[in-house]
Design an enzyme around this catalytic site. Structure first.
Site, PDB file in Angstrom:
ATOM      1  N   ASP A   6     -30.577  15.342  67.417  1.00  0.00           N
ATOM      2  CA  ASP A   6     -29.123  15.327  67.570  1.00  0.00           C
ATOM      3  C   ASP A   6     -28.762  16.374  68.612  1.00  0.00           C
ATOM      4  O   ASP A   6     -29.590  17.215  68.983  1.00  0.00           O
ATOM      5  CB  ASP A   6     -28.458  15.636  66.222  1.00  0.00           C
ATOM      6  CG  ASP A   6     -26.926  15.672  66.314  1.00  0.00           C
ATOM      7  OD1 ASP A   6     -26.353  14.783  66.968  1.00  0.00           O
ATOM      8  OD2 ASP A   6     -26.307  16.587  65.749  1.00  0.00           O
ATOM      9  N   GLU A 147     -21.264  23.589  64.134  1.00  0.00           N
ATOM     10  CA  GLU A 147     -22.369  24.353  64.708  1.00  0.00           C
ATOM     11  C   GLU A 147     -22.249  25.833  64.379  1.00  0.00           C
ATOM     12  O   GLU A 147     -23.260  26.523  64.239  1.00  0.00           O
ATOM     13  CB  GLU A 147     -22.421  24.153  66.221  1.00  0.00           C
ATOM     14  CG  GLU A 147     -22.861  22.783  66.679  1.00  0.00           C
ATOM     15  CD  GLU A 147     -24.335  22.520  66.416  1.00  0.00           C
ATOM     16  OE1 GLU A 147     -25.171  23.370  66.767  1.00  0.00           O
ATOM     17  OE2 GLU A 147     -24.638  21.456  65.838  1.00  0.00           O
TER      18      GLU A 147
END
Length: 261
Positions: A6, A147
């Site tokens: 990813d 993130e």
């Protein structure tokens, strides 16, 4: 052995579904966090990164690769399938099940800007929408919040409200989480939209597809072994990734030399 990659940590939401279905399976996960987010990149840039990571995973012995990123699937999966002989499993936003579930006749699709700019998603919507109204919503900033490990802080909640509430005001009763990072925001989003709004992603469907292909994959790695790599900052990967995964992650660095092999 399978490879999963990813743009960052979002693909962990897909890997957890795969492992839940097949805990005996071995896998290598690559977070391309040094080049995250993909949602602001061109198709050519995403194809370049997908090629680098695919070469690395094949060098490690992967015999099936999961493109655990909606944006990378839209931009690169057809290129990868045309240029490599191993099977690739990509992501397809849950538009079809959302159309089947809606009671109001309106659904919303939350996705990255790059995903919404691609013909693949628009074609998917046109194929399945029927008489249902489909509203697409770009969500800049959400990938970066995941993130950073901020799943329910003030900035994240403000972004979710900004993107979701107009969809509800337009009548949507079903929302498609069209990025693999977004399932990690499910709890915060559910608090905003309420229990009557259905939230759908495709991690489980991808796990079923991988399971169906596994009999053709001869894995020589230890059963259930997981290895982790990141092109970004390893301390961040280990800290945030461990929280998202629900267990310790100790990643190795993915360098450009690794990807070139």
């Amino acid at each position: 052995m399978i490879g999963v990659f990813d743009s960052g940590l979002g693909g962990l939401s897909v890997l957890r579904e795969i492992v839940a279905r097949r805990p005996d399976m071995s896998a290598i996960y690559v977070a391309d966090s040094g080049h995250c987010p993909y949602g602001v990149k061109s198709a050519d840039q995403i194809i370049e990164r997908a090629t680098v990571i695919t070469d690395f995973l094949l060098a490690q012995g992967a015999q099936l690769i999961v493109v655990a990123c909606n944006t990378a699937t839209i931009a690169a999966v057809e290129y990868l399938r045309a240029n490599y002989s191993v099977p690739f499993v990509g992501m397809e936003p849950a538009v079809k099940p959302a159309v089947a579930r809606t009671r109001s006749g309106v659904i919303g699709v939350l996705a990255t800007g790059a995903a919404l700019a691609g013909n693949k998603l628009l074609t998917l919507i046109d194929r399945h929408r029927g008489s249902v109204r489909v509203i697409t919503q770009p969500c800049p900033g959400l990938v970066e919040q995941v993130e950073a490990g901020d799943l329910d802080g003030p900035i994240t909640v403000a972004l979710l409200r900004e993107y979701a509430l107009p969809l509800l005001a337009a009548g949507a009763d079903t929302l498609v989480l069209g990025c693999t990072h977004y399932p990690f925001l499910r709890e915060a989003l559910a608090q905003i939209v309420g229990p009557d709004v259905v939230l759908l992603d495709t991690g489980e469907a991808v796990a079923r597809r991988v399971d169906s292909l596994l009999p053709a994959v001869d894995s020589a790695a230890a059963a259930g072994a997981l290895r982790w790599y990141s092109s970004g900052e390893l301390q961040q990967m280990n800290r945030v990734g461990s929280c998202l995964w629900g267990g310790a992650i100790n990643a190795d660095a993915l360098t450009e030399d690794d990807g070139a092999r």
